[in-house]
Design a protein around this motif. Structure first.
Motif, PDB file in Angstrom:
ATOM      1  N   PHE A 100       6.881  41.715  -4.207  1.00  0.00           N
ATOM      2  CA  PHE A 100       7.504  43.024  -4.020  1.00  0.00           C
ATOM      3  C   PHE A 100       8.576  42.996  -2.924  1.00  0.00           C
ATOM      4  CE2 PHE A 100       3.898  44.621  -6.456  1.00  0.00           C
ATOM      5  CZ  PHE A 100       4.494  45.637  -7.193  1.00  0.00           C
ATOM      6  N   THR A 101       8.430  42.081  -1.977  1.00  0.00           N
ATOM      7  CA  THR A 101       9.429  41.973  -0.906  1.00  0.00           C
ATOM      8  C   THR A 101      10.710  41.324  -1.422  1.00  0.00           C
ATOM      9  OG1 THR A 101       7.706  41.819   0.795  1.00  0.00           O
ATOM     10  CG2 THR A 101       9.911  41.032   1.376  1.00  0.00           C
ATOM     11  N   TYR A 102      10.559  40.144  -2.020  1.00  0.00           N
ATOM     12  CA  TYR A 102      11.739  39.430  -2.513  1.00  0.00           C
ATOM     13  C   TYR A 102      12.250  40.009  -3.835  1.00  0.00           C
ATOM     14  CZ  TYR A 102      10.460  36.030   1.052  1.00  0.00           C
ATOM     15  OH  TYR A 102      10.161  35.431   2.252  1.00  0.00           O
ATOM     16  N   GLY A 103      11.383  40.729  -4.520  1.00  0.00           N
ATOM     17  CA  GLY A 103      11.789  41.318  -5.797  1.00  0.00           C
ATOM     18  C   GLY A 103      12.102  42.799  -5.697  1.00  0.00           C
ATOM     19  N   GLN A 104      12.453  43.252  -4.495  1.00  0.00           N
ATOM     20  CA  GLN A 104      12.725  44.676  -4.291  1.00  0.00           C
ATOM     21  C   GLN A 104      13.838  45.184  -5.209  1.00  0.00           C
ATOM     22  OE1 GLN A 104      13.505  45.822  -0.242  1.00  0.00           O
ATOM     23  NE2 GLN A 104      14.100  47.909  -0.768  1.00  0.00           N
ATOM     24  N   SER A 105      14.900  44.418  -5.341  1.00  0.00           N
ATOM     25  CA  SER A 105      16.018  44.868  -6.179  1.00  0.00           C
ATOM     26  C   SER A 105      15.589  44.977  -7.641  1.00  0.00           C
ATOM     27  CB  SER A 105      17.204  43.907  -6.050  1.00  0.00           C
ATOM     28  OG  SER A 105      16.843  42.597  -6.468  1.00  0.00           O
ATOM     29  N   CYS A 106      14.715  44.070  -8.072  1.00  0.00           N
ATOM     30  CA  CYS A 106      14.204  44.114  -9.447  1.00  0.00           C
ATOM     31  C   CYS A 106      13.330  45.346  -9.642  1.00  0.00           C
ATOM     32  CB  CYS A 106      13.412  42.845  -9.754  1.00  0.00           C
ATOM     33  SG  CYS A 106      12.706  42.805 -11.422  1.00  0.00           S
ATOM     34  N   PHE A 107      12.429  45.584  -8.684  1.00  0.00           N
ATOM     35  CA  PHE A 107      11.566  46.761  -8.766  1.00  0.00           C
ATOM     36  C   PHE A 107      12.398  48.033  -8.836  1.00  0.00           C
ATOM     37  CE2 PHE A 107       9.454  50.358  -6.842  1.00  0.00           C
ATOM     38  CZ  PHE A 107       8.221  50.378  -7.482  1.00  0.00           C
ATOM     39  N   GLN A 108      13.400  48.126  -7.994  1.00  0.00           N
ATOM     40  CA  GLN A 108      14.203  49.345  -7.943  1.00  0.00           C
ATOM     41  C   GLN A 108      15.083  49.503  -9.187  1.00  0.00           C
ATOM     42  OE1 GLN A 108      15.938  48.973  -3.994  1.00  0.00           O
ATOM     43  NE2 GLN A 108      14.316  50.248  -3.123  1.00  0.00           N
ATOM     44  N   GLU A 109      15.455  48.389  -9.794  1.00  0.00           N
ATOM     45  CA  GLU A 109      16.179  48.474 -11.067  1.00  0.00           C
ATOM     46  C   GLU A 109      15.281  49.090 -12.141  1.00  0.00           C
ATOM     47  OE1 GLU A 109      17.756  45.536 -14.642  1.00  0.00           O
ATOM     48  OE2 GLU A 109      17.486  44.704 -12.635  1.00  0.00           O
ATOM     49  N   ILE A 110      14.034  48.632 -12.175  1.00  0.00           N
ATOM     50  CA  ILE A 110      13.081  49.164 -13.155  1.00  0.00           C
ATOM     51  C   ILE A 110      12.789  50.633 -12.865  1.00  0.00           C
ATOM     52  CG2 ILE A 110      10.742  48.953 -14.083  1.00  0.00           C
ATOM     53  CD1 ILE A 110      10.885  45.947 -13.386  1.00  0.00           C
ATOM     54  N   ALA A 111      12.565  50.950 -11.582  1.00  0.00           N
ATOM     55  CA  ALA A 111      12.259  52.330 -11.200  1.00  0.00           C
ATOM     56  C   ALA A 111      13.412  53.272 -11.537  1.00  0.00           C
ATOM     57  CB  ALA A 111      11.945  52.401  -9.709  1.00  0.00           C
ATOM     58  N   GLN A 112      14.621  52.800 -11.341  1.00  0.00           N
ATOM     59  CA  GLN A 112      15.789  53.635 -11.616  1.00  0.00           C
ATOM     60  C   GLN A 112      15.884  53.992 -13.099  1.00  0.00           C
ATOM     61  OE1 GLN A 112      19.437  51.954 -10.174  1.00  0.00           O
ATOM     62  NE2 GLN A 112      20.675  53.722 -10.712  1.00  0.00           N
ATOM     63  N   ASN A 113      15.464  53.060 -13.954  1.00  0.00           N
ATOM     64  CA  ASN A 113      15.547  53.284 -15.396  1.00  0.00           C
ATOM     65  C   ASN A 113      14.301  53.944 -15.983  1.00  0.00           C
ATOM     66  OD1 ASN A 113      18.152  52.105 -15.850  1.00  0.00           O
ATOM     67  ND2 ASN A 113      17.231  50.093 -15.603  1.00  0.00           N
ATOM     68  N   GLU A 114      13.150  53.707 -15.365  1.00  0.00           N
ATOM     69  CA  GLU A 114      11.890  54.150 -15.956  1.00  0.00           C
ATOM     70  C   GLU A 114      11.288  55.381 -15.277  1.00  0.00           C
ATOM     71  OE1 GLU A 114      10.679  52.727 -18.668  1.00  0.00           O
ATOM     72  OE2 GLU A 114      12.155  51.096 -18.718  1.00  0.00           O
ATOM     73  N   CYS A 115      11.699  55.662 -14.048  1.00  0.00           N
ATOM     74  CA  CYS A 115      11.070  56.731 -13.273  1.00  0.00           C
ATOM     75  C   CYS A 115      12.034  57.900 -13.067  1.00  0.00           C
ATOM     76  CB  CYS A 115      10.612  56.200 -11.908  1.00  0.00           C
ATOM     77  SG  CYS A 115       9.533  54.749 -12.020  1.00  0.00           S
ATOM     78  N   SER A 116      11.484  58.985 -12.555  1.00  0.00           N
ATOM     79  CA  SER A 116      12.324  60.147 -12.276  1.00  0.00           C
ATOM     80  C   SER A 116      13.295  59.822 -11.142  1.00  0.00           C
ATOM     81  CB  SER A 116      11.457  61.340 -11.872  1.00  0.00           C
ATOM     82  OG  SER A 116      10.864  61.118 -10.603  1.00  0.00           O
ATOM     83  N   GLU A 117      14.373  60.553 -11.093  1.00  0.00           N
ATOM     84  CA  GLU A 117      15.370  60.331 -10.040  1.00  0.00           C
ATOM     85  C   GLU A 117      14.772  60.588  -8.662  1.00  0.00           C
ATOM     86  OE1 GLU A 117      19.864  61.884  -8.780  1.00  0.00           O
ATOM     87  OE2 GLU A 117      18.927  62.554 -10.654  1.00  0.00           O
ATOM     88  N   THR A 118      13.856  61.554  -8.597  1.00  0.00           N
ATOM     89  CA  THR A 118      13.227  61.904  -7.319  1.00  0.00           C
ATOM     90  C   THR A 118      12.475  60.726  -6.724  1.00  0.00           C
ATOM     91  OG1 THR A 118      12.970  64.203  -8.020  1.00  0.00           O
ATOM     92  CG2 THR A 118      11.597  63.456  -6.183  1.00  0.00           C
ATOM     93  N   VAL A 119      11.607  60.120  -7.527  1.00  0.00           N
ATOM     94  CA  VAL A 119      10.800  59.018  -7.003  1.00  0.00           C
ATOM     95  C   VAL A 119      11.634  57.753  -6.846  1.00  0.00           C
ATOM     96  CG1 VAL A 119       9.951  58.135  -9.222  1.00  0.00           C
ATOM     97  CG2 VAL A 119       8.563  57.865  -7.181  1.00  0.00           C
ATOM     98  N   SER A 120      12.618  57.570  -7.706  1.00  0.00           N
ATOM     99  CA  SER A 120      13.496  56.411  -7.583  1.00  0.00           C
ATOM    100  C   SER A 120      14.247  56.443  -6.259  1.00  0.00           C
ATOM    101  CB  SER A 120      14.483  56.375  -8.752  1.00  0.00           C
ATOM    102  OG  SER A 120      15.353  55.277  -8.636  1.00  0.00           O
ATOM    103  N   ASP A 121      14.726  57.622  -5.890  1.00  0.00           N
ATOM    104  CA  ASP A 121      15.419  57.771  -4.604  1.00  0.00           C
ATOM    105  C   ASP A 121      14.447  57.619  -3.438  1.00  0.00           C
ATOM    106  OD1 ASP A 121      17.809  58.173  -5.870  1.00  0.00           O
ATOM    107  OD2 ASP A 121      17.714  60.366  -5.773  1.00  0.00           O
ATOM    108  N   TYR A 122      13.239  58.161  -3.611  1.00  0.00           N
ATOM    109  CA  TYR A 122      12.246  58.095  -2.536  1.00  0.00           C
ATOM    110  C   TYR A 122      11.868  56.647  -2.218  1.00  0.00           C
ATOM    111  CZ  TYR A 122       7.892  58.595   0.037  1.00  0.00           C
ATOM    112  OH  TYR A 122       6.914  58.489   0.993  1.00  0.00           O
ATOM    113  N   LEU A 123      11.796  55.814  -3.243  1.00  0.00           N
ATOM    114  CA  LEU A 123      11.323  54.446  -3.054  1.00  0.00           C
ATOM    115  C   LEU A 123      12.388  53.491  -2.510  1.00  0.00           C
ATOM    116  CD1 LEU A 123       9.018  54.027  -6.163  1.00  0.00           C
ATOM    117  CD2 LEU A 123       8.338  54.119  -3.765  1.00  0.00           C
ATOM    118  N   LYS A 124      13.463  54.032  -2.030  1.00  0.00           N
ATOM    119  CA  LYS A 124      14.438  53.200  -1.338  1.00  0.00           C
ATOM    120  C   LYS A 124      14.027  53.108   0.131  1.00  0.00           C
ATOM    121  CE  LYS A 124      18.075  54.445  -4.592  1.00  0.00           C
ATOM    122  NZ  LYS A 124      19.332  55.188  -4.840  1.00  0.00           N
TER     123      LYS A 124
END
Length: 301
Positions: A100-124
Motif C-alpha cells: 500500500f505504501t509503494y503502490g499508493q498511486s495504483c490504489f488511488q487510480e483504482i479509487a478514483q475510478n471505482e469509488c465516490s469522488e468524496t472518498v477518493s479525495d479523502y484518501l489522498k
C-alpha cells in the motif's frame, strides 16, 4: 472519557449520517489532550486506544467501506494492470504495508475510478496514511469489532459471489468428470472457504453454507453423478422392472419429479445405480443422495 469510550464502542454500528461529527471529533481531541500530560503506562495505553478508535471512526465516516469493497472487487477480477505489481491482499501485514505504501498511486487510480469522488479525495495524503494503518495493523481484539476485521473479511466477498455465480451455471446433467472448469471452481470454493474460516466477521452459518456448496461441487466429479447421467441419457431397458423406471424419468426437467427420485424413490434408485454402474457409484450413496437432494434438487419442489 467514559462518554467518549461509550460512543466510540458503538460508532461502527451507525450510519455515517447518524454520527454527530463535530461532537465526537471534539471529544476525541479533548480526551487525547487531557491524557497527554500523564506519563504513566496506563495513560499512554489509553492515548493509543483512543487515537486508534478516533481514527477508525473518522475513516468509517469517509465512505471507506464501500470504496474498499469496490477496490477488492477490482483486484479479484484483475481490472487494473498496476495492481499486479503489488500484493495488496497478502496476510503478511509488513508486506501489505509495503504494497500500500509503494503502490499508493495504483490504489488511488483504482479509487478514483471505482469509488465516490468524496472518498477518493479523502484518501489522498495525509488521510491515506491513516487508511493504511487501519488496513495493516491488527488490533488483536477478541470482539472482532474493528474496521481492520471488517476490511479483512471484505476480501472474501468477491470470490464468494463468484463461487455462487458459477455454481448457478453448473448442470449435473451435463458436467463432465475432470472438466477444467469444474476443477477450477472446486479450487476456488475451497480457497474461499479458507478465507471465511480465517476471518472472524463471518458466522458459522455462512461458513456451513459455503462448505455445502464445495461438497456439491466435489460431488459433480464422482462416479455417483456420472452414473446418474448415464441413466438419464441411455435409459436402459433392462432396468424397466424397477418401479423408479416405470413412473420416473431420470432425464426429466421437472423439479418435483427429480426430487422424488432421491426422496421417495431413493432405495429404488440405489438398486438401479448399482446394477447399471457398479459398486463405485453407490459407495457413499446415502451421503451423496442427501447432499444432492437437500442442496440442489428439492429446494423448490
Amino acid at each position: 472519557m467514559e462518554e467518549l469510550e461509550g460512543k466510540l464502542e458503538f460508532f461502527q454500528f451507525l450510519k455515517p449520517y447518524q454520527l454527530q461529527h463535530e461532537e465526537l471529533a471534539t471529544l476525541c481531541e479533548e480526551t487525547t489532550k487531557c491524557l497527554e500530560p500523564l506519563k504513566c503506562p496506563a495513560a499512554q495505553e489509553a492515548i493509543d486506544v483512543f487515537e486508534a478508535a478516533c481514527k477508525n471512526w473518522e475513516l468509517a465516516n469517509s465512505e471507506l467501506m464501500p470504496c474498499m469493497e469496490h477496490f477488492y472487487n477490482a483486484l479479484y477480477y484483475e481490472k487494473y494492470r498496476c495492481a499486479k505489481d503489488y500484493d495488496f491482499l497478502t496476510k503478511d501485514l509488513i508486506k501489505r504495508r509495503e504494497a500500500f505504501t509503494y503502490g499508493q498511486s495504483c490504489f488511488q487510480e483504482i479509487a478514483q475510478n471505482e469509488c465516490s469522488e468524496t472518498v477518493s479525495d479523502y484518501l489522498k495524503s495525509p488521510n491515506y496514511a491513516k487508511a493504511v494503518d487501519v488496513l495493516c495493523v491488527n488490533p488483536n481484539r477478541t470482539s472482532c469489532q474493528s474496521l481492520f476485521y471488517e476490511l479483512e473479511g471484505m476480501q472474501c466477498k468477491p470470490m464468494s459471489e463468484d463461487v455462487r455465480s458459477r455454481m448457478k451455471k453448473l448442470s449435473f446433467q451435463t458436467v463432465k468428470r475432470g472438466d477444467p472448469e469444474l476443477i477450477s471452481l472446486l479450487q476456488l470454493c475451497n480457497y474461499t472457504k479458507e478465507c471465511l474460516k480465517t476471518n472472524c466477521v463471518f458466522g458459522e452459518d455462512e461458513f456451513k453454507s459455503l462448505s455445502s456448496d464445495c461438497q456439491l461441487i466435489e460431488l459433480a466429479d464422482t462416479d455417483f453423478i456420472e452414473c446418474i447421467q448415464k441413466l438419464a441419457n441411455e435409459k436402459p431397458k433392462n432396468l424397466s422392472w424397477l418401479e423408479c423406471f416405470k413412473d420416473h424419468d431420470f432425464s426429466t426437467k421437472d423439479e418435483a419429479a427429480k426430487c422424488a427420485l432421491f426422496k421417495e424413490q431413493k432405495g429404488c434408485v440405489k438398486v438401479a445405480m448399482k446394477a447399471f454402474c457398479g459398486d463405485g457409484a453407490v459407495k457413499d450413496f446415502d451421503r451423496d443422495a442427501e447432499l444432492l437432494r437437500s442442496t440442489f434438487l428439492c429446494q423448490n419442489a
